[in-house]
Design an enzyme around this catalytic site. Structure first.
Site, PDB file in Angstrom:
ATOM      1  N   ASP A 240      12.493  11.007  12.247  1.00 22.21           N
ATOM      2  CA  ASP A 240      11.680   9.966  12.871  1.00 22.21           C
ATOM      3  C   ASP A 240      11.736  10.221  14.373  1.00 22.21           C
ATOM      4  OD1 ASP A 240      11.437   8.912  10.363  1.00 22.21           O
ATOM      5  OD2 ASP A 240      12.505   7.047  10.757  1.00 22.21           O
ATOM      6  N   ASP A 399       5.421   2.392   2.737  1.00 22.69           N
ATOM      7  CA  ASP A 399       6.552   1.643   3.296  1.00 22.69           C
ATOM      8  C   ASP A 399       6.678   0.294   2.573  1.00 22.69           C
ATOM      9  OD1 ASP A 399       7.082   3.579   5.353  1.00 22.69           O
ATOM     10  OD2 ASP A 399       5.341   2.829   6.426  1.00 22.69           O
TER      11      ASP A 399
HETATM   12  O1  1PR Z   1       1.315   4.087   9.933  1.00 25.43           O
HETATM   13  O2  1PR Z   1       0.181   6.277   9.759  1.00 25.43           O
HETATM   14  O3  1PR Z   1       1.013   5.487  11.950  1.00 25.43           O
HETATM   15  O4  1PR Z   1       2.582   6.198  10.172  1.00 25.43           O
HETATM   16  C1  1PR Z   1       3.770   5.757  10.708  1.00 25.43           C
HETATM   17  C2  1PR Z   1       4.876   6.466   9.968  1.00 25.43           C
HETATM   18  O5  1PR Z   1       6.091   6.184  10.645  1.00 25.43           O
HETATM   19  C3  1PR Z   1       5.012   5.992   8.536  1.00 25.43           C
HETATM   20  O6  1PR Z   1       5.245   7.112   7.713  1.00 25.43           O
HETATM   21  C4  1PR Z   1       6.245   5.084   8.557  1.00 25.43           C
HETATM   22  O7  1PR Z   1       7.002   5.259   7.370  1.00 25.43           O
HETATM   23  C5  1PR Z   1       7.026   5.621   9.747  1.00 25.43           C
HETATM   24  N1  1PR Z   1       7.752   4.577  10.484  1.00 25.43           N
HETATM   25  C6  1PR Z   1       7.183   3.635  11.275  1.00 25.43           C
HETATM   26  N2  1PR Z   1       8.149   2.889  11.830  1.00 25.43           N
HETATM   27  C7  1PR Z   1       9.318   3.350  11.399  1.00 25.43           C
HETATM   28  C8  1PR Z   1      10.637   2.855  11.755  1.00 25.43           C
HETATM   29  O8  1PR Z   1      11.667   3.313  11.273  1.00 25.43           O
HETATM   30  N3  1PR Z   1      10.689   1.869  12.657  1.00 25.43           N
HETATM   31  N4  1PR Z   1      10.003   5.131   9.929  1.00 25.43           N
HETATM   32  C9  1PR Z   1       9.071   4.421  10.563  1.00 25.43           C
HETATM   33  C10 1PR Z   1      10.059   5.226   8.636  1.00 25.43           C
HETATM   34  C11 1PR Z   1      11.436   5.932   6.997  1.00 25.43           C
HETATM   35  C12 1PR Z   1      11.765   7.276   6.653  1.00 25.43           C
HETATM   36  C13 1PR Z   1      13.226   7.507   6.733  1.00 25.43           C
HETATM   37  C14 1PR Z   1      13.753   7.269   5.357  1.00 25.43           C
HETATM   38  C15 1PR Z   1      15.076   7.887   5.103  1.00 25.43           C
HETATM   39  N5  1PR Z   1      11.238   5.839   8.386  1.00 25.43           N
HETATM   40  O9  1PR Z   1      11.141   8.174   7.463  1.00 25.43           O
HETATM   41  O10 1PR Z   1      13.351   8.780   7.186  1.00 25.43           O
HETATM   42  O11 1PR Z   1      13.824   5.876   5.123  1.00 25.43           O
HETATM   43  O12 1PR Z   1      16.062   7.339   5.908  1.00 25.43           O
HETATM   44  P1  1PR Z   1      17.595   7.356   5.457  1.00 25.43           P
HETATM   45  O13 1PR Z   1      17.781   8.606   4.660  1.00 25.43           O
HETATM   46  O14 1PR Z   1      18.352   7.416   6.729  1.00 25.43           O
HETATM   47  O15 1PR Z   1      17.826   6.120   4.680  1.00 25.43           O
HETATM   48  P2  1PR Z   1       1.193   5.450  10.471  1.00 25.43           P
END
Ligand code: 1PR
Length: 547
Positions: A240, A399
């Site tokens: 991320d 998500d």
């Molecule tokens: O909506 O097309 O602009 O895409 C935004 C992207 O960014 C989406 O794929 C969304 O999942 C991601 N995202 C947005 N905000 C966050 C955040 O964390 N605040 N991250 C975010 C999502 C989830 C996974 C993470 C897994 C594994 N992160 O990427 O890597 O949950 O984590 P872990 O193994 O540590 O538990 P758009």
């Protein structure tokens, strides 16, 4: 510097191929007209997207006679993916379009009744011990395709071809073919790590063709069954990425999507630099790397998006598939110009991405799909990008988060009974889709969303889970089982991985096609290699980094 000619018929994401060739010390010269084919000594035909799209582009631009002549003249030729398929007579993908017909046979579709399609991941190229462009039985190669030539013992060999195969479920298919000056791979050698670079080198140096000649009388023809079991368990590292409060681009990681430290200053967690971490994970054996751009760079012109440079740098040294997500939607640039999602995706592909991942925009598109009676008009980002670059290039990132209900029929949504009751003892739940990084919940469940994006042409689902994100408590197996039962396309399980046994659990307890980890790798608790060693001990087939 020696030169190789790469045929550019506007196929799209071939930056990786260029990077691989340059890495091997060759210079790429583009072929942009049929006349230029005659100048080429070594010619590579990359193939991305659909069979019909590739062949009709080549035909309309007048390339087909020039390619045939190049091959007939005995000059080195290499086809990659659809570049292999183009050598055959036709494909069920586009039955009205003829192939080059250099090899007899026509491609069919993988059977999706018991397995996910497209076939995505690391599989064998088994030559049965016959030397063929340095392909090795203990190496794995990265495939991504829906159509294939089923392997029938002796059929291609009787036409003089040497064949390498892969096995997917019960289907054995042609993974590579070679004869005389022609070599073609169904897999993407430029995305197959060191093993892939090795086989490209064998083509570029001419040693591959020579090895075929040397082998003619040596080893018996015909490929034995693949004893190593074909497709490996795919382990993906996810980064991320966002700018922190100092303006630096950092890899971060949240808990339930909150990426700020719990301390009073609430700074953005900084877990490292994206390019460096990606390289480390590649060398540890990660099968793919995913970058999620988790904040929009609203003040930044689209052409200067920091993630473009991250991709350019990473793709020079990381030879496994790179996915990039975040902000892929129609937008307005800082100067007021409209930029489509397809244009943004194109910039990412040109910078080295192999797949793009769409989040929020997919939810909005799915809502429209249902409100219009499940009709498609070809205008969503998913449809446009998959039409141009192939379904396999489009991942949709989901998500979802749990919504507990007391009874199975308490809502119109797809409900499951759960082993983990809610705060009031609720024994049922459904998964609500969210947008904007989980900040906004929509009246759509995860099954509806997954099925809608599959209908639109997404090639894969990246299945996060807000409840589990950053929890180190293992994947949400119930969620994964529900989504896997709803779609045919591959599903990547994400969120909650805290140790190697969580990967074993998700691969053994669900039919997930891949599993992704983030925090546990960034915090240095475990390496990708440790996860793979563990899976291997538990008799799950994995690819090793064969550097
Ligand atoms: O909506 O097309 O602009 O895409 C935004 C992207 O960014 C989406 O794929 C969304 O999942 C991601 N995202 C947005 N905000 C966050 C955040 O964390 N605040 N991250 C975010 C999502 C989830 C996974 C993470 C897994 C594994 N992160 O990427 O890597 O949950 O984590 P872990 O193994 O540590 O538990 P758009």
């Amino acid at each position: 510097m020696p030169t190789v000619h790469l045929l550019d018929y506007v196929a799209g994401n071939i930056r990786s191929l260029v990077n691989a060739i340059e890495r091997l010390g060759y210079e790429v010269e583009w072929v942009r007209s049929p006349e230029q084919v005659a100048k080429a000594e070594k010619l590579i035909l990359p193939g991305v997207g659909h069979f019909g799209h590739c062949l009709s582009q080549l035909s309309q631009a007048g390339y087909l006679p020039a390619i045939k002549k190049h091959i007939e003249d005995g000059k080195p030729f290499m086809g990659v993916c659809v570049g292999l398929q183009a050598l055959f007579e036709g494909s069920a993908e586009d039955p009205d379009v003829a192939g080059l017909g250099i090899i007899k046979g026509s491609l069919g579709r993988f059977d999706d009744s018991t397995k996910s399609v497209p076939h995505i991941g690391w599989n064998s190229a088994n030559t049965g011990g016959r030397p063929m462009y340095d392909l090795r039985l203990d190496s794995k190669y990265y495939y991504v395709h829906t159509y294939n030539l089923p392997y029938v013992t002796g059929e291609l060999e009787s036409q003089g071809w040497t064949v390498a195969t892969g096995t997917y479920g019960t289907e054995t298919f042609v993974g590579a073919v070679a004869k005389g000056n022609v070599y073609a791979t169904q897999f993407h050698p430029e995305k197959s790590g060191v093993a892939g670079l090795r086989t490209i080198r064998a083509f570029l140096t001419g040693e591959g063709a020579a090895s075929l000649r040397d082998a003619v009388d040596g080893v018996p023809n015909g490929v034995p069954a693949d004893v190593k079991g074909g497709l490996t368990r795919r382990v993906i590292a996810c980064l991320d990425v966002r700018t922190n409060d100092n303006g630096d681009l950092v890899v971060t990681k949240g808990d339930q999507y909150d990426v700020r430290e719990k301390s009073s200053d609430r700074t953005v967690r900084n877990l490292g630099k994206p390019v460096e971490l990606a390289k480390r994970y590649y060398e540890d054996g990660a099968d793919e790397i995913t970058f999620l751009n988790i904040t929009s760079f609203r003040d930044c012109p689209v052409a200067d998006l920091p993630m473009l440079e991250v991709l350019r740098q990473t793709s020079k040294t990381v030879f496994v598939p790179l996915t990039v997500g975040g902000g892929i939607r129609d937008t307005v640039d800082t100067d007021g110009t409209k930029v489509t999602a397809l244009e943004i995706a194109t910039m990412y592909f040109k910078s080295g991405a192999d797949k793009v991942s769409i989040g929020s925009d997919a939810v909005i598109a799915a809502e429209e799909y249902y409100s219009l009676g499940r009709k498609l008009f070809g205008n969503t980002a998913i449809e446009q990008i998959s039409r141009a670059y192939g379904n396999q290039a489009v991942v949709v990132s989901l998500d979802p988060k749990r919504v507990y209900v007391p009874k199975h029929d308490a809502t119109r949504h797809n409900v499951i009974s759960t082993r983990f009751p809610g705060p009031k003892g609720e024994a049922f739940c459904w998964y609500a889709c969210t947008i904007k990084g989980g900040r906004e919940t929509r009246d759509m469940d995860v099954v509806e969303l997954a099925q809608a994006v599959e209908a639109m042409g997404a090639g894969e689902v990246l299945l996060n889970c807000i409840d589990k994100d950053g929890s180190n408590s293992g994947f949400d197996l119930e969620l994964i089982a529900q989504v896997k039962a709803a779609v045919k396309i591959p599903v990547i399980a994400s969120s909650g991985a805290g140790n190697p046994s969580h990967f074993e659990e998700v691969f053994k307890m669900t039919t997930t096609d891949a599993a992704l980890g983030a925090g546990m790798f960034h915090r240095g608790e475990y390496t990708v290699k440790q996860v793979k060693d563990f899976l291997s001990e538990k008799e799950l087939l994995v690819r090793r980094f064969d550097g």
